[in-house]
Design an enzyme around this catalytic site. Structure first.
Site, PDB file in Angstrom:
ATOM      1  N   LYS A 115      21.070  39.882   8.948  1.00  0.00           N
ATOM      2  CA  LYS A 115      21.081  40.674  10.193  1.00  0.00           C
ATOM      3  C   LYS A 115      22.494  41.151  10.522  1.00  0.00           C
ATOM      4  O   LYS A 115      22.695  42.269  10.980  1.00  0.00           O
ATOM      5  CB  LYS A 115      20.562  39.839  11.380  1.00  0.00           C
ATOM      6  CG  LYS A 115      19.114  39.445  11.265  1.00  0.00           C
ATOM      7  CD  LYS A 115      18.199  40.635  11.430  1.00  0.00           C
ATOM      8  CE  LYS A 115      16.757  40.188  11.296  1.00  0.00           C
ATOM      9  NZ  LYS A 115      15.839  41.264  10.985  1.00  0.00           N
ATOM     10  N   LYS A 198       5.298  44.346  -4.572  1.00  0.00           N
ATOM     11  CA  LYS A 198       4.174  44.020  -3.710  1.00  0.00           C
ATOM     12  C   LYS A 198       4.025  44.988  -2.530  1.00  0.00           C
ATOM     13  O   LYS A 198       4.974  45.662  -2.138  1.00  0.00           O
ATOM     14  CB  LYS A 198       4.287  42.579  -3.230  1.00  0.00           C
ATOM     15  CG  LYS A 198       5.418  42.296  -2.292  1.00  0.00           C
ATOM     16  CD  LYS A 198       5.310  40.855  -1.817  1.00  0.00           C
ATOM     17  CE  LYS A 198       6.226  40.671  -0.623  1.00  0.00           C
ATOM     18  NZ  LYS A 198       6.152  39.391   0.008  1.00  0.00           N
ATOM     19  N   LYS A 201       5.625  47.018   3.931  1.00  0.00           N
ATOM     20  CA  LYS A 201       5.964  48.161   4.777  1.00  0.00           C
ATOM     21  C   LYS A 201       7.396  48.630   4.565  1.00  0.00           C
ATOM     22  O   LYS A 201       7.728  49.759   4.910  1.00  0.00           O
ATOM     23  CB  LYS A 201       5.809  47.763   6.253  1.00  0.00           C
ATOM     24  CG  LYS A 201       4.424  48.044   6.790  1.00  0.00           C
ATOM     25  CD  LYS A 201       4.435  48.005   8.299  1.00  0.00           C
ATOM     26  CE  LYS A 201       3.990  46.665   8.834  1.00  0.00           C
ATOM     27  NZ  LYS A 201       2.572  46.411   8.767  1.00  0.00           N
TER      28      LYS A 201
END
Ligand code: TRP
Length: 335
Positions: A115, A198, A201
């Site tokens: 982050k 895989k 999103k």
């Protein structure tokens, strides 16, 4: 301990809609687990505040994710499903655990470092203490099994650390060690439509098939899926994007359909257009029932409110029991 008494806890981040990969890879396992263990599933709405959602968006996404889990077969009469923010015991335990969580160890957590790199303008303390909140979620119910993916392994390790540390400091055996748990079939890989790994999103909405996608959108996405120029030699091994389509077909189509396309691929007479059309129709049929269920449940606001209220009541019984022990150990009055 009797297997049926083993406690399972898992948190679901209310980010966007569930897609086929979430469903086949994770939610189906929750549905199975609820019959085998004492399960607590919750919508992690406190955790989602690290990104500062607008109130209306937050409201909508927590209800949507609740409706989707219920539609997939999570049964509030069998397990306990609740909103994290309905349990005041969670932030209480979080505060107490924070007193023995060290800035240095939290700064070393991989998800935090990520982050710091990706959103340098919003490195709030909620992000830093994310693992403490997650530990509180888990150990407050004395969970032993936590169904999560590899990316959560480090957070789980912290939950063990914080629980053990508390036990040691207050010389009580209150918390037990949770471990990651998944059935073997969790490892089934649901591929995306863009030729990569895989279904996720992070590679864009065209890479995923959401449970609530309309039949038209499903057809459009599948017809646009990445393929190649076709096999040139008999019995050749499909390239990754084509193999992905075969894998999806194996998950949603009838066995003889899958065999048919495997055969025409092997003899080089395959037309990818036909394969995609067939896959699209089978995908639509596979998803129609759950899509309709999601819509019906989402529209029934009183039902959703009742499920959430009853879930919170059940979860609070468990959370309060632990918090009584915790408050007693610290030297506070018990409630
Ligand atoms: N951190 C988890 C995720 O990103 C969500 C979560 C929050 C969770 N609290 C939890 C998962 C407790 C398992 C147990 O997916």
């Amino acid at each position: 301990m009797n297997q049926s008494q083993e406690i399972v806890v898992s948190g679901i981040r209310p980010t966007g809609n569930l897609h086929l990969g979430n469903y086949l890879g994770a939610v189906k396992n929750f549905v199975q687990m609820q019959h085998e263990f004492k399960c607590f599933f919750f919508i992690a709405d406190y955790h989602s505040l690290t990104t500062h959602p607008k109130p209306a968006d937050l409201q909508n996404s927590v209800k949507q994710v609740l409706a989707e889990y219920l539609a997939c077969g999570i049964d509030p009469n069998v397990c306990t499903i609740y909103y994290q923010s309905d349990l005041p015991e969670i932030p209480e335990l979080y505060l107490l655990l924070n007193m023995h969580a060290y800035k240095g160890e939290l700064e070393r957590v991989a998800s935090f470092k990520e982050k710091v790199r990706t959103q340098p303008n919003n490195i709030n303390v909620g992000l830093l203490t994310y693992p403490v909140l997650m530990a509180a979620d888990i150990i407050i119910h004395k969970a032993i099994k936590v169904p999560v993916g590899k990316d959560q392994e480090q957070h789980l390790e912290m939950a063990r650390t914080f629980g053990n540390r508390f036990n040691r400091i207050y010389e009580k055996e209150i918390f037990i060690e949770p471990v990651a748990f998944n059935y073997g079939n969790q490892l089934i890989k649901v591929p995306g439509l863009q030729g990569g790994g895989k279904m996720s999103k992070s590679d864009g909405d065209n890479n995923v098939i959401n449970l609530i996608d309309t039949p038209e959108l499903i057809r459009k996405k599948i017809l646009r899926a990445v393929t190649d120029t076709g096999p040139t030699e008999p019995n050749s091994i499909p390239t990754a994007p084509v193999q992905n389509l075969f894998d999806l077909m194996q998950m949603v189509s009838a066995p003889n359909t899958f065999e048919h396309f495997t055969k025409v691929y092997a003899d080089c007479s395959i037309r990818y257009g036909d394969l995609k059309k067939q896959l699209a129709e089978d995908m639509v049929s596979f998803l129609i029932p759950v899509r309709e269920k999601i819509a019906a449940i989402r529209a029934d606001e009183p039902y959703l409110a009742r499920v959430a209220r009853e879930g919170a009541e059940k979860a609070r019984v468990s959370a309060k029991t632990t918090m009584d022990e915790v408050r007693g150990a610290i030297g506070f009055r018990k409630f």
